[in-house]
Design a protein around this motif. Structure first.
Motif, PDB file in Angstrom:
ATOM      1  N   ARG A 256      41.731  38.700  44.512  1.00  0.00           N
ATOM      2  CA  ARG A 256      43.090  39.119  44.865  1.00  0.00           C
ATOM      3  C   ARG A 256      44.134  38.571  43.913  1.00  0.00           C
ATOM      4  O   ARG A 256      45.171  39.201  43.714  1.00  0.00           O
ATOM      5  N   SER A 257      43.850  37.405  43.327  1.00  0.00           N
ATOM      6  CA  SER A 257      44.817  36.851  42.385  1.00  0.00           C
ATOM      7  C   SER A 257      44.491  37.269  40.948  1.00  0.00           C
ATOM      8  O   SER A 257      45.146  36.823  40.011  1.00  0.00           O
ATOM      9  N   GLY A 258      43.471  38.120  40.794  1.00  0.00           N
ATOM     10  CA  GLY A 258      43.118  38.583  39.444  1.00  0.00           C
ATOM     11  C   GLY A 258      42.544  37.480  38.566  1.00  0.00           C
ATOM     12  O   GLY A 258      42.658  37.533  37.346  1.00  0.00           O
ATOM     13  N   ASP A 259      41.898  36.491  39.186  1.00  0.00           N
ATOM     14  CA  ASP A 259      41.340  35.363  38.445  1.00  0.00           C
ATOM     15  C   ASP A 259      39.946  35.718  37.931  1.00  0.00           C
ATOM     16  O   ASP A 259      38.930  35.317  38.509  1.00  0.00           O
ATOM     17  N   ALA A 260      39.918  36.475  36.823  1.00  0.00           N
ATOM     18  CA  ALA A 260      38.634  36.945  36.288  1.00  0.00           C
ATOM     19  C   ALA A 260      37.754  35.781  35.842  1.00  0.00           C
ATOM     20  O   ALA A 260      36.523  35.880  35.916  1.00  0.00           O
ATOM     21  N   ALA A 261      38.350  34.689  35.410  1.00  0.00           N
ATOM     22  CA  ALA A 261      37.554  33.542  34.958  1.00  0.00           C
ATOM     23  C   ALA A 261      36.769  32.942  36.122  1.00  0.00           C
ATOM     24  O   ALA A 261      35.612  32.540  35.962  1.00  0.00           O
TER      25      ALA A 261
ATOM     26  N   LEU B 225      29.105  42.033  32.435  1.00  0.00           N
ATOM     27  CA  LEU B 225      29.241  43.383  32.979  1.00  0.00           C
ATOM     28  C   LEU B 225      29.884  43.358  34.354  1.00  0.00           C
ATOM     29  O   LEU B 225      30.816  44.124  34.651  1.00  0.00           O
ATOM     30  N   TRP B 226      29.422  42.450  35.218  1.00  0.00           N
ATOM     31  CA  TRP B 226      29.920  42.441  36.594  1.00  0.00           C
ATOM     32  C   TRP B 226      31.324  41.865  36.717  1.00  0.00           C
ATOM     33  O   TRP B 226      32.055  42.199  37.646  1.00  0.00           O
ATOM     34  N   THR B 227      31.699  41.016  35.754  1.00  0.00           N
ATOM     35  CA  THR B 227      33.098  40.567  35.732  1.00  0.00           C
ATOM     36  C   THR B 227      34.010  41.767  35.486  1.00  0.00           C
ATOM     37  O   THR B 227      35.058  41.921  36.135  1.00  0.00           O
ATOM     38  N   GLU B 228      33.591  42.655  34.581  1.00  0.00           N
ATOM     39  CA  GLU B 228      34.394  43.855  34.299  1.00  0.00           C
ATOM     40  C   GLU B 228      34.418  44.808  35.489  1.00  0.00           C
ATOM     41  O   GLU B 228      35.456  45.378  35.832  1.00  0.00           O
ATOM     42  N   LEU B 229      33.261  44.988  36.120  1.00  0.00           N
ATOM     43  CA  LEU B 229      33.207  45.904  37.272  1.00  0.00           C
ATOM     44  C   LEU B 229      34.081  45.385  38.410  1.00  0.00           C
ATOM     45  O   LEU B 229      34.789  46.158  39.064  1.00  0.00           O
ATOM     46  N   ALA B 230      34.046  44.065  38.650  1.00  0.00           N
ATOM     47  CA  ALA B 230      34.873  43.496  39.719  1.00  0.00           C
ATOM     48  C   ALA B 230      36.348  43.692  39.417  1.00  0.00           C
ATOM     49  O   ALA B 230      37.141  44.065  40.300  1.00  0.00           O
ATOM     50  N   ALA B 231      36.722  43.450  38.171  1.00  0.00           N
ATOM     51  CA  ALA B 231      38.131  43.607  37.802  1.00  0.00           C
ATOM     52  C   ALA B 231      38.540  45.067  37.920  1.00  0.00           C
ATOM     53  O   ALA B 231      39.653  45.385  38.367  1.00  0.00           O
ATOM     54  N   ASP B 232      37.642  45.971  37.544  1.00  0.00           N
ATOM     55  CA  ASP B 232      37.992  47.386  37.508  1.00  0.00           C
ATOM     56  C   ASP B 232      37.987  48.031  38.890  1.00  0.00           C
ATOM     57  O   ASP B 232      38.543  49.115  39.064  1.00  0.00           O
ATOM     58  N   ASN B 233      37.340  47.404  39.849  1.00  0.00           N
ATOM     59  CA  ASN B 233      37.259  47.982  41.199  1.00  0.00           C
ATOM     60  C   ASN B 233      37.741  46.969  42.241  1.00  0.00           C
ATOM     61  O   ASN B 233      37.278  46.967  43.385  1.00  0.00           O
TER      62      ASN B 233
END
Lengths: 291, 291
Positions: A256-261, B225-233
């Motif tokens: 929810r906070s966009g914390d991709a790391a 890959l899954w970091t990108e999928l999570a961010a994108d969805n």
């Protein structure tokens, strides 16, 4: 290796009890089975693996060893009634996924010195005699909780499981129940809750890929057995579920906070732990794969 | 069935791109690959499946069809730079597990009428060219999001995946992303969080039974890959994770209050939904089982 008793009693002809009966019959033992369900008895007789079978505990009177192949609370409940028929048994064991309660029940029934708690990690999601098969325990880890058993009894139980191909791991009952809450009961209830969540969202099992089928496979496990295991290991299981619940809460906050790391770090932690190729090395047989 | 173009371009020689290259070479197409990693290019050349390969997008100039085999955000980021080299392509598609963002990027790059978003549900937890194999898409569901594509382009993409053995399911991009948040992304993050939870509790993978291995298998998936999928969805995934989080909270409350009936009902719901024997019927091949 201590010899197999001429007559071995099994209480419960489900997946585990049925598989034990098949292996024991194959080793030449006379198998006597106590089972209330006529259909299971009929099927076991048709498989030609029983010396005798029926609902009455007197069938166990001549058994040199007895195995309770029952869910944990059922075993605890039946043990007082069975105990008078276990006088000839040199050793008695069970197979349930929790061990503290059955050891206490065995002690209360005066069986302490002759009782070892066993937990073979085998079986998969099938249930009932129809899912039983010979060789089920080959390569499976078998936890052994000796409790107050004599060294002779502990060695005999150990030798018994090794004859069936099990890999024995002695462990204290409390530590067993704690470890299995995480390694066995938590995955079960994670899969069950995931399946129920998908069901409520209108997802069909045919919408799953191979990975989603893997992640939910355990949800097909026998509900009655797992209701007993959850009740019998409620404290440890709640602690494990609480940790998973908190981990999902942290992941939600990161998303929810966009914390991709943070998302990437969680994925990397899981990947490092699980590895890509551990299956083949850990258990070449994977005996219940695909059920 | 529309004919395969003589030259097909693939951007990215990972598990999916490498498997596509193998299948296409097997069908007699000239495969040109854009890939920055020298080791992947070397391995693909050694497999004798490339007509040409390198890092420069000019390699795509003569391709009659182009497939972006990249994680979703990488594909969105590369598309503007690739677009000038897609002029000869009669159709362009991708393979990522989210579809809304790539369709928007294709439209913005002026590719709308020639672009179909594809999502083959295949691959398992392996990654990289080393995990690629011929026949990966045989029997796999392939979601197709036609967006603004012409009917000809939609039919050509459909025919392409059918030639590789895929089972095509046309779907709107928004509905695809919602459904896959539940059916694919939620199981992934449930398995990942379960694995991280077990890791932190000091459980070793060798402590798992076959069921625990199943439930955590997806945790071995590629983290990037899954970091990108999570961010994108993120929106749909957060809703799905919230539902699982709430379900675990309800189970915890039931356990703590000793509500065995609620625990039994949850187990029964999961069991009814998942079934015991659906695997064989749903996908006899189970192509990535055991990875």
């Amino acid at each position: 290796v201590s010899p197999l008793p001429a007559t071995v009693g099994i209480v419960g002809l489900g997946l585990i009890g049925g598989s034990l009966a098949r292996d024991l019959a194959g080793l030449g033992a006379r198998v006597v089975a106590v089972e209330r369900d006529p259909a299971s008895l009929h099927a076991a007789r048709a498989a030609d693996i029983l010396h005798a079978g029926g609902a009455e505990p007197e069938l166990l009177d001549d058994a040199g060893a007895v195995i309770l192949a029952l869910p944990p609370r059922t075993a605890v409940g039946m043990l007082p009634g069975l105990a008078p028929h276990l006088r000839r048994a040199r050793w008695v064991t069970d197979v349930a996924g929790t061990k503290t309660s059955i050891l206490a029940a065995a002690r209360a029934a005066g069986l302490g010195p002759r009782f070892v708690g066993s937990h073979p990690m085998a079986g998969g999601t099938g249930s009932g005699f129809g899912a039983s098969r010979a060789g089920l325990f080959r390569g499976a880890r078998v936890y052994l909780c000796a409790g107050e058993a004599t060294a002779d009894v502990a060695a005999a139980t150990h030798g018994f499981w090794e004859r069936l191909g099990g890999v024995c791991v002695p462990i204290a009952a409390g530590e067993h129940d704690r470890r299995c809450a995480w390694a066995s009961h938590l995955p079960q209830f994670a899969a069950t809750t995931l399946a129920a969540t998908l069901h409520r969202a209108g997802i069909d099992t045919t919408d799953l890929g191979a990975g989603g089928r893997d992640a939910t496979r355990l949800a097909a496990s026998a509900a009655a057995l797992w209701t007993e295991l959850a009740a019998d290991n409620g404290g440890h299981l709640a602690a494990a579920l609480e940790a998973l619940h908190a981990g999902l809460g942290d992941l939600l906050a990161a998303l929810r906070s966009g914390d991709a790391a943070a998302v990437a770090a969680l994925l990397e932690e899981g990947r490092r732990w699980r590895g890509g190729e551990m299956d083949a090395a850990a258990n070449p047989a994977e005996p219940d794969r695909g059920r």
